[in-house]
Motif scaffolding. Sequence first.
Motif, mmCIF file in Angstrom:
data_model
loop_
_atom_site.group_PDB
_atom_site.id
_atom_site.type_symbol
_atom_site.label_atom_id
_atom_site.label_comp_id
_atom_site.label_asym_id
_atom_site.label_seq_id
_atom_site.Cartn_x
_atom_site.Cartn_y
_atom_site.Cartn_z
ATOM 1 N N LYS A 154 0.857 -1.191 0.000
ATOM 2 C CA LYS A 154 0.000 0.000 0.000
ATOM 3 C C LYS A 154 0.896 1.244 0.000
ATOM 4 N N ARG A 155 1.237 1.654 -1.197
ATOM 5 C CA ARG A 155 2.240 2.698 -1.352
ATOM 6 C C ARG A 155 1.772 4.051 -0.779
ATOM 7 N N GLY A 156 0.502 4.417 -1.051
ATOM 8 C CA GLY A 156 0.005 5.716 -0.605
ATOM 9 C C GLY A 156 0.025 5.870 0.902
ATOM 10 N N SER A 157 -0.516 4.889 1.609
ATOM 11 C CA SER A 157 -0.547 4.966 3.073
ATOM 12 C C SER A 157 0.859 4.885 3.652
ATOM 13 N N PHE A 158 1.731 4.102 2.985
ATOM 14 C CA PHE A 158 3.108 4.004 3.465
ATOM 15 C C PHE A 158 3.804 5.368 3.393
ATOM 16 N N SER A 160 2.491 8.406 3.348
ATOM 17 C CA SER A 160 1.984 9.374 4.327
ATOM 18 C C SER A 160 2.487 9.055 5.731
ATOM 19 N N GLN A 161 2.546 7.774 6.083
ATOM 20 C CA GLN A 161 3.044 7.391 7.414
ATOM 21 C C GLN A 161 4.528 7.727 7.561
ATOM 22 N N TYR A 162 5.305 7.461 6.515
ATOM 23 C CA TYR A 162 6.751 7.713 6.577
ATOM 24 C C TYR A 162 7.017 9.207 6.723
ATOM 25 N N GLU A 164 5.045 11.440 7.880
ATOM 26 C CA GLU A 164 4.594 11.902 9.190
ATOM 27 C C GLU A 164 5.658 11.620 10.248
ATOM 28 N N SER A 171 6.708 14.153 0.319
ATOM 29 C CA SER A 171 6.011 12.971 -0.221
ATOM 30 C C SER A 171 6.345 12.734 -1.698
ATOM 31 N N HIS A 175 8.119 9.403 -3.277
ATOM 32 C CA HIS A 175 7.587 8.608 -4.402
ATOM 33 C C HIS A 175 8.671 8.359 -5.449
#
Length: 608
Positions: A154-158, A160-162, A164, A171, A175
């Motif tokens: 799950k690239r998108g959630s990863f 955003s978490q990273y 943060e 971001s 990518h």
Amino acid sequence: QQNILIMAEKYNASNIAIEQILNFIKSGEIAIPEIQRPFVWKPKQVRDLIDSLYTGYPTGYLIISQSPNMILKDGNKSEGKKIMIDGQQRVTALMTAIIGLEVINSDFEKKRIKISFNPLAIDEDEVFKVQDNAILKDKKWITDIAEVFKTDFKRGSFVSQYCEANPEMDSDRLHDILDNLIGIKNRQIGVITLDKELTIDEVTEIFIRINSQGAKLNQSDFAMSKIAANIKYGGNALRKAIDYFSHLAVQPDWYHEMTKDKDFMESKFASKIKWLKDDREEIFDPGYGDILRVAFMYKFGRGKMKDLVSLLGGRDFETRDYKEEIAEASFEKLTDGVLDFMNEFSFTNFILSIKSSGFISNRLINSQMTLDFAYTLYLILNTNNQIDKTQIKHFVSKWYVFSTLTSRYITSPESVMDLDIRRISEKGFLEYFKEMEESNLSDTFWEIGLVQDLETSAINSPFFNVFLAAQVHGSDNSLLMNGTKVRDLITTMGDIHHIFPKGYLQKNGITDKSKYNQIANYTYLDTQTNISIGEKAPNEYFKTVFEQCVSKEMKFGNISDTALLKENLSVNSIPENIISMDATHYEDFLLERRKLMAKKIKDYYYSL
């Protein structure tokens, strides 16, 4: 240009994406023999490979050998199996780092090698590291790159978490960095696929020419790859058995590590090699090539390893086709041969036959090939009824000495072994051996040829070793000693003494190393006597020894009886007129002693 075209027909070179290669491995389209064996690369080497791919550095070719198409039992044809013969460690490293495959480490434990990635690395920072506890606690590290390569990542959630957890990371930039990391799977790697019609000799030659490391692929390596890649007929378990026997023979204490391989311990081979954990014999520590060679010659009646490679591939030597039933039968025969090789009774009795002829230390063994054939002969004679079972050890030891003396398996050993195996089968061993003795051991051999062979300065000369074996076999006392045997000095690393001391010869103008180090000038001597003699001339210290037989005042050695002294000189092949020899007699001494040594070897041979 014609040579280039011919070479181009022998293999196909292409660039294939890493993802595609890994898919070939997972689907079984390409077999990696090493995948079932302990992974020998260190974790740092895995890290370095991933770093090289990420930064775009070349990582060398993978070399794949394709077996010819095989006719199945139902008459259909199957596509020849592809086997990776070079690049196994690199591909295994990729599979553990990127796919998350567990590999078998040197302790036979299945473990992952996890590679971590630092998207925030700058300048001298390390981009990749082997995962450790510090990394697990550091928010900036992607602790296991295999997670990124998963199809359900799950690239998108990863992202955003990273970002943060690491506010300094943008971001969009992350990518881009992830694109580069995941792009590893699209990196092209060179693959050379060898033509399926190539002979083993051609495969070996191409391998050597292509391989940048200069490593040599021999026929035993190729045979082992064929064995390991064949799961259908138990090749993987057979390969393990061969590997583990070789390892245990050298390191019996390694048995504890072997027991960690649960799959192997449940196989039929484990109980057959267990006895090696208590074996400390060093006369014959066979490598996997020796085991394969002996099992093959013994069971198939052939001497050339390339024939084993062909048979394991199903080669029909008459029709030149490749048939499944031939491959199946060949694996079965080879497995039986390996099991017989490993049999404790056979192996230990063979060693006893070699030791009984005087070869009590691996220091006296010159040729592993000669040992291989002797063990093959032992197994052959033990399973057919050509000679009385009680005579097997006698004839095996005699053949071993015969083939050592005649250097039978030194030049073109496979061709000679092939001939011997076939002749023994056709004529019977006793008749063939009689022919060999008559044609090779003439009076000219004993009185001229062997005397000339003894004219060497090579301390590991097979002829000198046979002479020492003759002394061991005769339970001879070492020079100037009564009670200290040559056997004792060989096994306890006693001194090799120059009968005409090296320093004495050098002082008298004989400075050529190949002259003063002639094996005819060598004998085993206990250390204290050797020190006492020092650089004294032979006519000086031997005169003293003769005199002490009258005076009973010991100066050199412990012999105080003239008859005993003369016997001592005789068993050590030293002429009695040594008592009057100085440097001017050195050449005469060497010739006389070579003749005496040759006579001793002859008497020993015919006493076996």
